[in-house]
Design a protein around this motif. Structure first.
Motif: not given
Lengths: 204, 204
Positions: B1-14, B40-41
DNA sequence: TGTACATCAGTGAACGCGCGTTCACTGATGTAC
DNA sequence: TGTACATCAGTGAACGCGCGTTCACTGATGTAC
């Protein structure tokens, strides 16, 4: 102080160094390299005496279980003078061990080491818990057979309460913030529990 | 799955990645780098959202205390229908939390993080313990004033027993080797304790 | 609606560090004769 | 008692690794006009 080229008793010196590190910095805050440095020795020298970091940690736990079991057996004293008095002495011994040998305690119960990988450890750990189970069994004999919970369950309750007191109120988050000393907490908690079992008069 | 350059909600994903790592590998088995990889970051991206490794860990604990306090409050339910029933529900909620949110539980109680360094944490932790203390106080009101132990002591007993059961019999050394499920251990232990307090009839 | 530009969330390379572990080695100790 | 030699407990240098953290950067997003 200058020693000779040979250390004399490096094996035990490494164990002692590990104990200090574990007690001071938690289960993680112990590295083979630091232990070697504390013993005034090159990291490589450790490998003359241990298979590696894990093996050294396991030896610390092993010695801990040795001391622990001996202490518990001494405190239990075959249930003399009375099962109840001996039991309470055993509870005090548990906390005394945790307080006096924090490095051992942490290695034994908090280091998360793989018991199965160190077979000697498993046997020693069971010797320790056997003391508590025997004590619980002796205690239970004073209860009418009808409402006598399994001894292994009673010993599990006691162990859990003791361990919880150590983790939360002796070390840990609530260490300084509780108005009660761990020893008092355990003693009062055990008292209430024993009363619940019917081993102490309801109105003490 | 390819996301855009920006993650969206990286904070919670971390945070979520950290939770998985902590649950799977213990309090130490969590690294900023691994959490970043799981999200993925690049590791450096973490610093857009957290001051560093410690800060991320603290956020995990913070969210844990949030859930924990809410769960306990819900279970306690203002002592309805009866203080006793509500109290036992609270005990079950404690274990349910530890089982369902192991990552949170470990971050809260086993990661050994410095509460003082994260002031928000301290307040949240106290909100959690306040639920238990209030429950203990409500329970105590059913006891004659003469032999009523301080509510804070009762709640400390309960907390210690619950934590001990989690550490020793849900995770930890005796996890598989005990014949009793943690839930049963806590329920039976609490029952005996409450009987000792005089809140349950002596011969149940 | 279209364009210029500021903001911001990510990259990727690099850093210094301490870790556990290995290896060939050397100097001290102990033993056989 | 002296000497030759085996044993053994240490050294010191080196390794590859993953860690947390920094930095200048770039490409996407959002906003003002």
């Amino acid at each position: 102080m200058k020693r000779g080229y040979h250390h004399g008793n490096l094996r035990q010196a490494l164990v002692d160094a590990a104990l200090d590190l574990i007690a001071a910095q938690g289960p993680t805050g112990f590295t083979l390299s630091e232990a070697a440095k504390a013993a005034d020795v090159t990291p490589a020298a450790v490998y003359r005496h241990f298979a590696g970091r894990d093996d050294l940690l396991a030896e610390v736990a092993r010695q801990g279980f040795d001391i622990f079991a001996a202490l518990m057996e001494f405190a239990w004293n075959d249930g003399k003078p009375t099962a109840l008095a001996a039991f309470e002495a055993t509870g005090r011994a548990y906390l005394a061990f945790a307080r006096k040998y924090p490095g051992h305690y942490i290695a034994m119960f908090e280091a998360g080491l793989n018991y199965a990988a160190h077979p000697g450890l498993q046997a020693l750990a069971q010797r320790s818990s056997a003391v508590l189970e025997r004590a619980a069994a002796d205690l239970s004999r004073h209860l009418p057979a009808g409402r006598r919970p399994p001894a292994s369950m009673v010993s599990a309750h006691i162990w859990a309460l003791s361990h919880g007191v150590v983790e939360l109120y002796m070390r840990g988050a609530a260490a300084g913030r509780s108005p009660f000393a761990p020893e008092d907490l355990l003693e009062s908690g055990l008292g209430i529990y024993l009363r619940g079992l019917g081993l102490l008069p309801p109105d003490q």
